[in-house]
Design a protein around this motif. Structure first.
Motif, PDB file in Angstrom:
ATOM      1  N   ARG A  38      24.156 -24.295  43.188  1.00  0.00           N
ATOM      2  CA  ARG A  38      23.449 -23.915  41.965  1.00  0.00           C
ATOM      3  C   ARG A  38      24.355 -24.047  40.761  1.00  0.00           C
ATOM      4  O   ARG A  38      25.578 -23.984  40.879  1.00  0.00           O
ATOM      5  CB  ARG A  38      22.922 -22.483  42.073  1.00  0.00           C
ATOM      6  CG  ARG A  38      24.000 -21.411  42.123  1.00  0.00           C
ATOM      7  CD  ARG A  38      23.375 -20.037  42.384  1.00  0.00           C
ATOM      8  NE  ARG A  38      24.383 -18.969  42.392  1.00  0.00           N
ATOM      9  CZ  ARG A  38      24.116 -17.712  42.717  1.00  0.00           C
ATOM     10  NH1 ARG A  38      22.882 -17.349  43.084  1.00  0.00           N
ATOM     11  NH2 ARG A  38      25.083 -16.803  42.701  1.00  0.00           N
ATOM     12  N   GLN A  39      23.720 -24.230  39.617  1.00  0.00           N
ATOM     13  CA  GLN A  39      24.466 -24.338  38.359  1.00  0.00           C
ATOM     14  C   GLN A  39      23.751 -23.554  37.285  1.00  0.00           C
ATOM     15  O   GLN A  39      22.608 -23.861  36.931  1.00  0.00           O
ATOM     16  CB  GLN A  39      24.611 -25.797  37.939  1.00  0.00           C
ATOM     17  CG  GLN A  39      25.517 -25.978  36.738  1.00  0.00           C
ATOM     18  CD  GLN A  39      25.900 -27.423  36.519  1.00  0.00           C
ATOM     19  OE1 GLN A  39      25.219 -28.338  36.985  1.00  0.00           O
ATOM     20  NE2 GLN A  39      26.993 -27.649  35.810  1.00  0.00           N
ATOM     21  N   LYS A  43      28.042 -23.050  33.099  1.00  0.00           N
ATOM     22  CA  LYS A  43      28.955 -22.827  34.224  1.00  0.00           C
ATOM     23  C   LYS A  43      29.006 -24.058  35.117  1.00  0.00           C
ATOM     24  O   LYS A  43      28.125 -24.911  35.076  1.00  0.00           O
ATOM     25  CB  LYS A  43      28.516 -21.610  35.035  1.00  0.00           C
ATOM     26  CG  LYS A  43      28.602 -20.293  34.273  1.00  0.00           C
ATOM     27  CD  LYS A  43      28.304 -19.120  35.173  1.00  0.00           C
ATOM     28  CE  LYS A  43      28.461 -17.797  34.441  1.00  0.00           C
ATOM     29  NZ  LYS A  43      28.202 -16.634  35.340  1.00  0.00           N
ATOM     30  N   GLU A  44      30.038 -24.122  35.949  1.00  0.00           N
ATOM     31  CA  GLU A  44      30.149 -25.211  36.898  1.00  0.00           C
ATOM     32  C   GLU A  44      29.208 -24.973  38.078  1.00  0.00           C
ATOM     33  O   GLU A  44      28.828 -23.840  38.382  1.00  0.00           O
ATOM     34  CB  GLU A  44      31.592 -25.329  37.388  1.00  0.00           C
ATOM     35  CG  GLU A  44      32.575 -25.735  36.315  1.00  0.00           C
ATOM     36  CD  GLU A  44      33.956 -25.982  36.873  1.00  0.00           C
ATOM     37  OE1 GLU A  44      34.804 -26.495  36.124  1.00  0.00           O
ATOM     38  OE2 GLU A  44      34.198 -25.659  38.051  1.00  0.00           O
ATOM     39  N   ARG A  45      28.872 -26.036  38.727  1.00  0.00           N
ATOM     40  CA  ARG A  45      28.033 -25.924  39.922  1.00  0.00           C
ATOM     41  C   ARG A  45      28.812 -25.206  41.019  1.00  0.00           C
ATOM     42  O   ARG A  45      30.003 -25.463  41.208  1.00  0.00           O
ATOM     43  CB  ARG A  45      27.591 -27.313  40.387  1.00  0.00           C
ATOM     44  CG  ARG A  45      26.561 -27.284  41.497  1.00  0.00           C
ATOM     45  CD  ARG A  45      25.768 -28.590  41.555  1.00  0.00           C
ATOM     46  NE  ARG A  45      26.610 -29.758  41.718  1.00  0.00           N
ATOM     47  CZ  ARG A  45      26.148 -31.007  41.660  1.00  0.00           C
ATOM     48  NH1 ARG A  45      24.872 -31.224  41.421  1.00  0.00           N
ATOM     49  NH2 ARG A  45      26.971 -32.016  41.827  1.00  0.00           N
ATOM     50  N   GLU A  46      28.131 -24.318  41.743  1.00  0.00           N
ATOM     51  CA  GLU A  46      28.805 -23.534  42.763  1.00  0.00           C
ATOM     52  C   GLU A  46      28.035 -23.565  44.075  1.00  0.00           C
ATOM     53  O   GLU A  46      26.818 -23.750  44.109  1.00  0.00           O
ATOM     54  CB  GLU A  46      28.970 -22.077  42.309  1.00  0.00           C
ATOM     55  CG  GLU A  46      27.677 -21.329  42.115  1.00  0.00           C
ATOM     56  CD  GLU A  46      27.896 -19.857  41.782  1.00  0.00           C
ATOM     57  OE1 GLU A  46      29.059 -19.425  41.625  1.00  0.00           O
ATOM     58  OE2 GLU A  46      26.886 -19.130  41.687  1.00  0.00           O
ATOM     59  N   ALA A  92      19.640 -20.039  37.791  1.00  0.00           N
ATOM     60  CA  ALA A  92      20.364 -21.309  37.808  1.00  0.00           C
ATOM     61  C   ALA A  92      19.414 -22.423  38.224  1.00  0.00           C
ATOM     62  O   ALA A  92      18.286 -22.162  38.659  1.00  0.00           O
ATOM     63  CB  ALA A  92      21.531 -21.247  38.793  1.00  0.00           C
ATOM     64  N   TYR A  94      18.930 -24.919  41.119  1.00  0.00           N
ATOM     65  CA  TYR A  94      19.350 -24.985  42.518  1.00  0.00           C
ATOM     66  C   TYR A  94      19.178 -26.408  43.035  1.00  0.00           C
ATOM     67  O   TYR A  94      18.114 -27.023  42.872  1.00  0.00           O
ATOM     68  CB  TYR A  94      18.530 -24.010  43.357  1.00  0.00           C
ATOM     69  CG  TYR A  94      18.981 -22.581  43.185  1.00  0.00           C
ATOM     70  CD1 TYR A  94      18.757 -21.898  41.997  1.00  0.00           C
ATOM     71  CD2 TYR A  94      19.661 -21.915  44.201  1.00  0.00           C
ATOM     72  CE1 TYR A  94      19.188 -20.595  41.819  1.00  0.00           C
ATOM     73  CE2 TYR A  94      20.096 -20.612  44.042  1.00  0.00           C
ATOM     74  CZ  TYR A  94      19.863 -19.952  42.849  1.00  0.00           C
ATOM     75  OH  TYR A  94      20.291 -18.652  42.689  1.00  0.00           O
ATOM     76  N   TYR A  95      20.231 -26.895  43.682  1.00  0.00           N
ATOM     77  CA  TYR A  95      20.249 -28.247  44.221  1.00  0.00           C
ATOM     78  C   TYR A  95      20.422 -28.229  45.733  1.00  0.00           C
ATOM     79  O   TYR A  95      21.208 -27.431  46.259  1.00  0.00           O
ATOM     80  CB  TYR A  95      21.430 -29.040  43.640  1.00  0.00           C
ATOM     81  CG  TYR A  95      21.419 -29.207  42.150  1.00  0.00           C
ATOM     82  CD1 TYR A  95      22.022 -28.262  41.324  1.00  0.00           C
ATOM     83  CD2 TYR A  95      20.823 -30.320  41.556  1.00  0.00           C
ATOM     84  CE1 TYR A  95      22.023 -28.417  39.949  1.00  0.00           C
ATOM     85  CE2 TYR A  95      20.826 -30.480  40.178  1.00  0.00           C
ATOM     86  CZ  TYR A  95      21.424 -29.529  39.386  1.00  0.00           C
ATOM     87  OH  TYR A  95      21.427 -29.686  38.026  1.00  0.00           O
ATOM     88  N   GLU A 108      31.503 -29.290  47.201  1.00  0.00           N
ATOM     89  CA  GLU A 108      30.437 -30.216  46.796  1.00  0.00           C
ATOM     90  C   GLU A 108      30.893 -31.662  46.856  1.00  0.00           C
ATOM     91  O   GLU A 108      30.067 -32.548  47.011  1.00  0.00           O
ATOM     92  CB  GLU A 108      29.947 -29.878  45.398  1.00  0.00           C
ATOM     93  CG  GLU A 108      30.974 -30.058  44.283  1.00  0.00           C
ATOM     94  CD  GLU A 108      30.324 -29.840  42.925  1.00  0.00           C
ATOM     95  OE1 GLU A 108      30.431 -28.729  42.393  1.00  0.00           O
ATOM     96  OE2 GLU A 108      29.729 -30.790  42.399  1.00  0.00           O
TER      97      GLU A 108
END
Length: 124
Positions: A38-39, A43-46, A92, A94-95, A108
């Motif tokens: 999620r991002q 913020k950076e993707r986490e 966020a 979500y991916y 990632e």
């Protein structure tokens, strides 16, 4: 080659639940480990959660452990993320992501294919 499409995002109140789905097309879906990331804005993707190719192994970020559940249905080429007790900080995009020949890691950079993302917004 794997194509991924997320669905199920939306707006929910804090404390509520939401379920995300990731539909995969392409061959050999069952050989891929899968993950959710999620991002949030600015913020950076986490990493959120990951599941092995068989579904027998899962891992979660500490921030979601006990609240989110990742699962998959290889026969349907689907992956899921059930999110309970949602908090505003879960807001966020979500991916979902696929990892070829992996076990489902939190890095990632180790994922080969990505979906376009689905927005989750949790209101306070």
């Amino acid at each position: 080659q794997v194509q991924l499409v997320e669905s199920g995002g939306g707006l929910v109140q804090a404390g509520g639940s939401l379920g995300l789905s990731c539909a995969a097309s392409g061959r050999a879906f069952s050989s891929y480990a899968m993950g959710w990331f999620r991002q949030a804005p600015g913020k950076e993707r986490e990493f959120v959660a990951a599941i092995s190719w068989s579904g027998g192994s899962t891992r979660y970020a500490d921030s979601v452990k006990g609240r989110f559940t990742i699962s998959r249905g290889n026969g349907k080429n689907m992956m899921y993320l059930q999110m309970n007790s949602l908090k505003p900080e879960d807001t966020a995009v979500y991916y979902c992501a696929a990892q070829n020949y992996g076990l489902g890691t939190s890095n990632e950079r180790e994922y080969d294919y990505w979906g376009q993302g689905t927005q989750v917004t949790v209101s306070s």
